[in-house]
Design an enzyme around this catalytic site. Structure first.
Site, PDB file in Angstrom:
ATOM      1  N   LYS A  18       0.830  -1.218   0.000  1.00 41.18           N
ATOM      2  CA  LYS A  18       0.000   0.000   0.000  1.00 41.18           C
ATOM      3  C   LYS A  18       0.860   1.262   0.000  1.00 41.18           C
ATOM      4  O   LYS A  18       0.662   2.153  -0.816  1.00 41.18           O
ATOM      5  CB  LYS A  18      -0.871   0.071   1.273  1.00 41.18           C
ATOM      6  CG  LYS A  18      -1.803  -1.085   1.500  1.00 41.18           C
ATOM      7  CD  LYS A  18      -2.713  -0.817   2.703  1.00 41.18           C
ATOM      8  CE  LYS A  18      -1.994  -0.721   4.035  1.00 41.18           C
ATOM      9  NZ  LYS A  18      -1.530  -1.986   4.590  1.00 41.18           N
ATOM     10  N   ARG A 132      11.784  -6.697   5.655  1.00 42.83           N
ATOM     11  CA  ARG A 132      11.700  -5.249   5.387  1.00 42.83           C
ATOM     12  C   ARG A 132      12.623  -4.466   6.326  1.00 42.83           C
ATOM     13  O   ARG A 132      12.741  -4.771   7.506  1.00 42.83           O
ATOM     14  CB  ARG A 132      10.252  -4.784   5.598  1.00 42.83           C
ATOM     15  CG  ARG A 132      10.083  -3.285   5.404  1.00 42.83           C
ATOM     16  CD  ARG A 132       8.653  -2.924   5.156  1.00 42.83           C
ATOM     17  NE  ARG A 132       7.839  -2.957   6.367  1.00 42.83           N
ATOM     18  CZ  ARG A 132       6.561  -2.575   6.391  1.00 42.83           C
ATOM     19  NH1 ARG A 132       5.966  -2.169   5.285  1.00 42.83           N
ATOM     20  NH2 ARG A 132       5.877  -2.632   7.510  1.00 42.83           N
ATOM     21  N   ARG A 165      11.727  -2.150  11.640  1.00 41.03           N
ATOM     22  CA  ARG A 165      10.664  -1.623  12.488  1.00 41.03           C
ATOM     23  C   ARG A 165      10.372  -2.634  13.591  1.00 41.03           C
ATOM     24  O   ARG A 165      10.334  -3.831  13.334  1.00 41.03           O
ATOM     25  CB  ARG A 165       9.388  -1.405  11.648  1.00 41.03           C
ATOM     26  CG  ARG A 165       9.349  -0.061  10.976  1.00 41.03           C
ATOM     27  CD  ARG A 165       8.221   0.065   9.989  1.00 41.03           C
ATOM     28  NE  ARG A 165       6.899  -0.372  10.451  1.00 41.03           N
ATOM     29  CZ  ARG A 165       5.770  -0.218   9.746  1.00 41.03           C
ATOM     30  NH1 ARG A 165       5.823   0.370   8.560  1.00 41.03           N
ATOM     31  NH2 ARG A 165       4.622  -0.640  10.201  1.00 41.03           N
ATOM     32  N   ARG A 176      -0.387  -8.396  13.835  1.00 41.28           N
ATOM     33  CA  ARG A 176      -0.913  -7.419  12.872  1.00 41.28           C
ATOM     34  C   ARG A 176      -1.779  -8.098  11.818  1.00 41.28           C
ATOM     35  O   ARG A 176      -2.799  -7.561  11.396  1.00 41.28           O
ATOM     36  CB  ARG A 176       0.246  -6.665  12.209  1.00 41.28           C
ATOM     37  CG  ARG A 176       0.929  -5.707  13.178  1.00 41.28           C
ATOM     38  CD  ARG A 176       2.259  -5.221  12.664  1.00 41.28           C
ATOM     39  NE  ARG A 176       2.143  -4.367  11.499  1.00 41.28           N
ATOM     40  CZ  ARG A 176       3.128  -4.165  10.626  1.00 41.28           C
ATOM     41  NH1 ARG A 176       4.286  -4.781  10.778  1.00 41.28           N
ATOM     42  NH2 ARG A 176       2.950  -3.364   9.606  1.00 41.28           N
TER      43      ARG A 176
HETATM   44  P1  AMP Z   1       1.273   0.894   9.053  1.00 47.92           P
HETATM   45  O1  AMP Z   1       2.499   1.734   8.839  1.00 47.92           O
HETATM   46  O2  AMP Z   1       0.120   1.339   8.212  1.00 47.92           O
HETATM   47  O3  AMP Z   1       1.547  -0.581   8.955  1.00 47.92           O
HETATM   48  O4  AMP Z   1       0.805   1.180  10.565  1.00 47.92           O
HETATM   49  C1  AMP Z   1       1.642   0.822  11.649  1.00 47.92           C
HETATM   50  C2  AMP Z   1       0.819   0.753  12.919  1.00 47.92           C
HETATM   51  O5  AMP Z   1       0.226   2.029  13.200  1.00 47.92           O
HETATM   52  C3  AMP Z   1      -0.375  -0.206  12.855  1.00 47.92           C
HETATM   53  O6  AMP Z   1      -0.005  -1.552  13.127  1.00 47.92           O
HETATM   54  C4  AMP Z   1      -1.273   0.378  13.958  1.00 47.92           C
HETATM   55  O7  AMP Z   1      -0.786   0.042  15.245  1.00 47.92           O
HETATM   56  C5  AMP Z   1      -1.074   1.884  13.775  1.00 47.92           C
HETATM   57  N1  AMP Z   1      -2.061   2.433  12.843  1.00 47.92           N
HETATM   58  C6  AMP Z   1      -1.831   2.945  11.604  1.00 47.92           C
HETATM   59  N2  AMP Z   1      -2.973   3.355  11.019  1.00 47.92           N
HETATM   60  C7  AMP Z   1      -3.966   3.095  11.911  1.00 47.92           C
HETATM   61  C8  AMP Z   1      -5.378   3.246  11.896  1.00 47.92           C
HETATM   62  N3  AMP Z   1      -6.022   3.745  10.839  1.00 47.92           N
HETATM   63  N4  AMP Z   1      -6.071   2.867  13.001  1.00 47.92           N
HETATM   64  C9  AMP Z   1      -5.448   2.380  14.084  1.00 47.92           C
HETATM   65  N5  AMP Z   1      -4.135   2.167  14.149  1.00 47.92           N
HETATM   66  C10 AMP Z   1      -3.382   2.514  13.083  1.00 47.92           C
END
Ligand code: AMP
Length: 218
Positions: A18, A132, A165, A176
């Site tokens: 994404k 990653r 990360r 996740r």
């Molecule tokens: P990502 O970089 O999109 O994988 O997001 C990393 C982490 O940020 C996720 O595993 C969640 O803990 C938090 N996070 C990101 N976007 C959201 C969202 N829309 N709602 C809740 N938690 C979020």
């Protein structure tokens, strides 16, 4: 009332590409790429109050509460660079967030235009996320096998250190993925009801995925 600004949502499991695709298409579409995960991480790096509150959830692979996430996102899309639209990456992730976003947009005479659902098998998610690496400064993305940095451990773009990360560690990846299937995947049906969803095969290679996505915008 301006219903003609373009609002795109990138959905799909963690590691489905994404963020990578949003970065690749943003210049073509002339829209900002808004990643809620990245905004949270920036706040964690700067040790802000938001970062401290969100960090507790993120490090366990859990979702940050809707209230906090929506407040932050709605604040961000008020910015000047969002006037022509935006690409949302990682938001919404719950039905509650989607409903709040719909309400926010409806009140302004707007609506979501497209939902791109990136589809990849779990095994590939695990391979991508466990390999990653990201730049600790600019978030440029690498992979230990597919795309290692030219100089080991250093970002090609800004020279800062490239790290893993914390939420890309194996137990957290599992959490996740579980969260995705349980809480976020139902959103596909939510948006499908309005016929907004296009499935994007995330396994056909980065360039082909970009080409396919751009073809949807004519
Ligand atoms: P990502 O970089 O999109 O994988 O997001 C990393 C982490 O940020 C996720 O595993 C969640 O803990 C938090 N996070 C990101 N976007 C959201 C969202 N829309 N709602 C809740 N938690 C979020």
């Amino acid at each position: 009332m301006a219903g003609d600004i373009l609002k795109v949502i990138m959905m799909g499991p963690p590691g489905s590409g994404k963020g990578t695709q949003a970065e690749l298409i943003k210049n073509h579409l002339g829209l900002p790429h808004i990643s809620t995960g990245e905004i949270f991480r920036e706040n964690i790096r700067k040790n802000t109050q938001l970062g401290q509150r969100a960090g507790k959830y993120i490090e366990k692979g859990q979702l940050v509460p809707d209230e906090l996430t929506c407040e932050m996102l709605f604040d961000r899309i008020e910015d000047e660079d969002c006037k022509e639209g935006y690409i949302l990456d990682g938001f919404p992730r719950t039905i509650e967030q989607a409903e709040r976003l719909d309400k926010y947009l409806t009140e302004r005479g707007h609506k979501i235009d497209k939902v791109l659902n990136m589809s990849i098998p779990d095994q590939e998610v695990i391979r991508r996320l466990s390999g990653r690496r990201v730049c600790s400064n600019c978030e440029e993305i690498y992979h230990i096998d597919d795309n290692p940095p030219a100089k080991e451990g250093l970002c090609n773009v800004c020279g800062s250190s490239v790290i893993q990360r914390k939420d890309d560690l194996p137990e957290i990846i599992k959490a996740r993925l579980d969260t995705y299937y349980e809480i976020s995947q139902p959103l596909i049906s939510y948006y499908n009801r309005s016929g907004l969803v296009t499935i994007v095969d995330g396994t056909i290679g980065k360039t082909n995925v970009t080409r396919f996505i751009l073809s949807l915008f004519g």
